[in-house]
Design a protein around this motif. Structure first.
Motif, PDB file in Angstrom:
ATOM      1  N   ARG A  82       0.831  -1.207   0.000  1.00 20.92           N
ATOM      2  CA  ARG A  82       0.000   0.000   0.000  1.00 20.92           C
ATOM      3  C   ARG A  82       0.867   1.260   0.000  1.00 20.92           C
ATOM      4  O   ARG A  82       0.607   2.209  -0.743  1.00 20.92           O
ATOM      5  N   THR A  83       1.909   1.250   0.853  1.00 21.89           N
ATOM      6  CA  THR A  83       2.787   2.425   0.916  1.00 21.89           C
ATOM      7  C   THR A  83       3.545   2.607  -0.388  1.00 21.89           C
ATOM      8  O   THR A  83       3.695   3.730  -0.881  1.00 21.89           O
ATOM      9  N   ALA A  84       4.017   1.504  -0.953  1.00 17.81           N
ATOM     10  CA  ALA A  84       4.741   1.595  -2.223  1.00 17.81           C
ATOM     11  C   ALA A  84       3.845   2.177  -3.314  1.00 17.81           C
ATOM     12  O   ALA A  84       4.285   3.018  -4.116  1.00 17.81           O
ATOM     13  N   GLY A  85       2.597   1.747  -3.335  1.00 16.74           N
ATOM     14  CA  GLY A  85       1.668   2.285  -4.322  1.00 16.74           C
ATOM     15  C   GLY A  85       1.426   3.775  -4.133  1.00 16.74           C
ATOM     16  O   GLY A  85       1.342   4.530  -5.102  1.00 16.74           O
ATOM     17  N   ALA A  86       1.340   4.195  -2.865  1.00 13.17           N
ATOM     18  CA  ALA A  86       1.135   5.617  -2.580  1.00 13.17           C
ATOM     19  C   ALA A  86       2.313   6.460  -3.051  1.00 13.17           C
ATOM     20  O   ALA A  86       2.132   7.557  -3.598  1.00 13.17           O
ATOM     21  N   VAL A  87       3.495   5.937  -2.860  1.00 12.79           N
ATOM     22  CA  VAL A  87       4.688   6.674  -3.297  1.00 12.79           C
ATOM     23  C   VAL A  87       4.706   6.784  -4.816  1.00 12.79           C
ATOM     24  O   VAL A  87       4.974   7.852  -5.377  1.00 12.79           O
ATOM     25  N   ARG A  88       4.416   5.685  -5.496  1.00  5.73           N
ATOM     26  CA  ARG A  88       4.431   5.712  -6.955  1.00  5.73           C
ATOM     27  C   ARG A  88       3.369   6.656  -7.493  1.00  5.73           C
ATOM     28  O   ARG A  88       3.599   7.395  -8.459  1.00  5.73           O
ATOM     29  N   ASP A  89       2.197   6.639  -6.874  1.00 10.19           N
ATOM     30  CA  ASP A  89       1.119   7.532  -7.309  1.00 10.19           C
ATOM     31  C   ASP A  89       1.528   8.994  -7.138  1.00 10.19           C
ATOM     32  O   ASP A  89       1.294   9.836  -8.027  1.00 10.19           O
ATOM     33  N   ALA A  90       2.133   9.311  -5.986  1.00 14.77           N
ATOM     34  CA  ALA A  90       2.540  10.693  -5.726  1.00 14.77           C
ATOM     35  C   ALA A  90       3.598  11.137  -6.727  1.00 14.77           C
ATOM     36  O   ALA A  90       3.573  12.262  -7.246  1.00 14.77           O
ATOM     37  N   ALA A  91       4.552  10.265  -7.005  1.00 16.61           N
ATOM     38  CA  ALA A  91       5.610  10.603  -7.952  1.00 16.61           C
ATOM     39  C   ALA A  91       5.042  10.839  -9.342  1.00 16.61           C
ATOM     40  O   ALA A  91       5.437  11.790 -10.039  1.00 16.61           O
ATOM     41  N   ARG A  92       4.078  10.002  -9.739  1.00 15.39           N
ATOM     42  CA  ARG A  92       3.478  10.142 -11.061  1.00 15.39           C
ATOM     43  C   ARG A  92       2.678  11.437 -11.172  1.00 15.39           C
ATOM     44  O   ARG A  92       2.790  12.175 -12.159  1.00 15.39           O
ATOM     45  N   GLU A  93       1.889  11.746 -10.150  1.00 15.69           N
ATOM     46  CA  GLU A  93       1.044  12.946 -10.208  1.00 15.69           C
ATOM     47  C   GLU A  93       1.876  14.226 -10.133  1.00 15.69           C
ATOM     48  O   GLU A  93       1.495  15.250 -10.707  1.00 15.69           O
ATOM     49  N   LEU A  94       2.988  14.171  -9.438  1.00 21.32           N
ATOM     50  CA  LEU A  94       3.860  15.345  -9.367  1.00 21.32           C
ATOM     51  C   LEU A  94       4.760  15.487 -10.595  1.00 21.32           C
ATOM     52  O   LEU A  94       5.365  16.536 -10.806  1.00 21.32           O
ATOM     53  N   GLY A  95       4.836  14.410 -11.377  1.00 19.45           N
ATOM     54  CA  GLY A  95       5.746  14.433 -12.515  1.00 19.45           C
ATOM     55  C   GLY A  95       7.198  14.331 -12.078  1.00 19.45           C
ATOM     56  O   GLY A  95       8.102  14.868 -12.728  1.00 19.45           O
ATOM     57  N   TYR A  96       7.421  13.607 -10.972  1.00 20.11           N
ATOM     58  CA  TYR A  96       8.774  13.500 -10.417  1.00 20.11           C
ATOM     59  C   TYR A  96       9.638  12.575 -11.261  1.00 20.11           C
ATOM     60  O   TYR A  96       9.214  11.492 -11.651  1.00 20.11           O
ATOM     61  N   ARG A  97      10.844  13.033 -11.541  1.00 16.81           N
ATOM     62  CA  ARG A  97      11.855  12.195 -12.213  1.00 16.81           C
ATOM     63  C   ARG A  97      13.112  12.187 -11.350  1.00 16.81           C
ATOM     64  O   ARG A  97      13.556  13.249 -10.914  1.00 16.81           O
TER      65      ARG A  97
END
Length: 340
Positions: free
Chosen positions: A44-59
């Motif tokens: 669940r935490t891993a998914g939250a991190v990936r979602d946040a990175a995707r929505e922020l456009g983090y690279r």
């Protein structure tokens, strides 16, 4: 997880922004985005991190990530000394090949100036893609053995299975060429001034010399790789009882220069009374009078082939063992054996 807000002013989002949006630590973000989270972070935490990175456009900062992972397109060349020009030429050859492939080469000399380098890997391993180790004792690599960092050994025991590839100089053939030259000049009493530095390359030279001079008078003395060390060693050898040698075969040009200085001080003419040979063909070989008969080693080619072998290993390609030919360069320091 709250809806992430992009950083103010259109700044590039950072891992801290991702951590704040996902409600986790930056260390957790690093684990998840580095794909090292399993068993340490929940799904669940891993998914939250990936979602946040995707929505922020983090690279990820690839430069920083590469530094941590040791994918910096950087190789380390480990040499026993910078005081010997031979290793400067090895570095030049390796660096030229590396530059053509977008790699850099960092140089690690022994802190003692000669002999096996101390372990450089504990602090540097994470920032390297591979290591090229030149003329050093195997125990300097103990901390590296068993890791996945590729190692190319130069001028070392080809049976060493701990290396990814081997590139050698045909030093045994070099010694055979020296002995053939001196035997043809009538010499039968020899002194081998051997390097006191423990190394496969010097062992290989000594073995070839002993085999080629079987049936003649051959004495061996060891000396540090310095003019003063050679002078002291050859003085003791000449003070020993028995007939003097008519030829001194040296493991290195530096040792040969020390012998030449000794001979001049003793009043011996070179080559009329004493022939002297070196090994390497450094600039020093033609700076003395008479100029040294020596064995020329292709130092730059040596460095180039070492770097090419490392690049092949990194690319998953075969890097078969290579042995580079050497050349005898006869000059004025060798001549016919003096009459008995």
């Amino acid at each position: 997880m709250q809806t992430p807000e992009p950083p103010a002013g259109g700044a590039r989002p950072t891992s801290r922004d991702v951590a704040r949006a996902a409600g986790v630590s930056q260390a957790t973000v690093s684990l998840v985005l580095g794909d090292k989270w399993r068993g340490r972070v929940s799904e669940r935490t891993a998914g939250a991190v990936r979602d946040a990175a995707r929505e922020l456009g983090y690279r990820p900062n690839l430069a920083a990530r590469n530094l941590r992972l040791g994918r910096t397109r950087t190789a380390m060349l480990v040499v026993p000394a910078l005081t010997n020009e031979f290793f400067a030429h090895v570095y030049t050859g390796a660096a030229a090949v590396a530059a053509r492939h977008g790699f850099g080469v960092v140089l690690y000399p022994s802190p003692d100036g000669v002999g096996p380098a101390r372990d450089p890997f504990a602090s540097a391993q994470a920032a390297l893609d591979g290591v090229i180790a030149s003329s050093m004792a195997a125990d300097a690599l103990d901390a590296f053995r068993g890791t996945d960092l590729p190692l190319v050994m130069l001028d070392s025991d080809p049976s060493d299975s701990g290396a990814s590839a081997h590139v050698n100089l045909d030093v045994a053939d070099g010694m055979r060429r020296v002995t053939d030259h001196l035997l043809a000049l009538g010499h039968r009493r020899f002194l081998h001034l051997a390097s006191a530095v423990p190394s496969w390359t010097f062992d290989a030279r000594a073995a070839a010399l002993a085999d080629a001079l079987r049936g003649t008078e051959l004495r061996t003395v060891r000396a540090p790789l310095s003019v003063a060390g050679a002078w002291e060693a050859v003085t003791l050898a000449f003070e020993a009882p028995g007939p003097r040698p008519t030829a001194v075969i040296c493991d290195d040009d530096i040792l040969a220069v020390g012998v030449a200085k000794f001979a001049r001080r003793l009043g011996l003419r070179v080559p009329e009374d004493l022939s002297i040979t070196g090994f390497d063909d450094l600039a020093l070989a033609t700076a003395v009078e008479p100029e040294l008969t020596t064995v020329r080693l292709p130092a730059e080619e040596f460095g180039r082939r070492g770097m090419e072998a490392l690049l092949a290993v990194l690319a998953g390609e075969p890097a078969p063992p290579a042995t580079l030919p050497v050349t005898l360069v006869p000059r004025g320091s060798s001549g016919p054996a003096p009459a008995a």
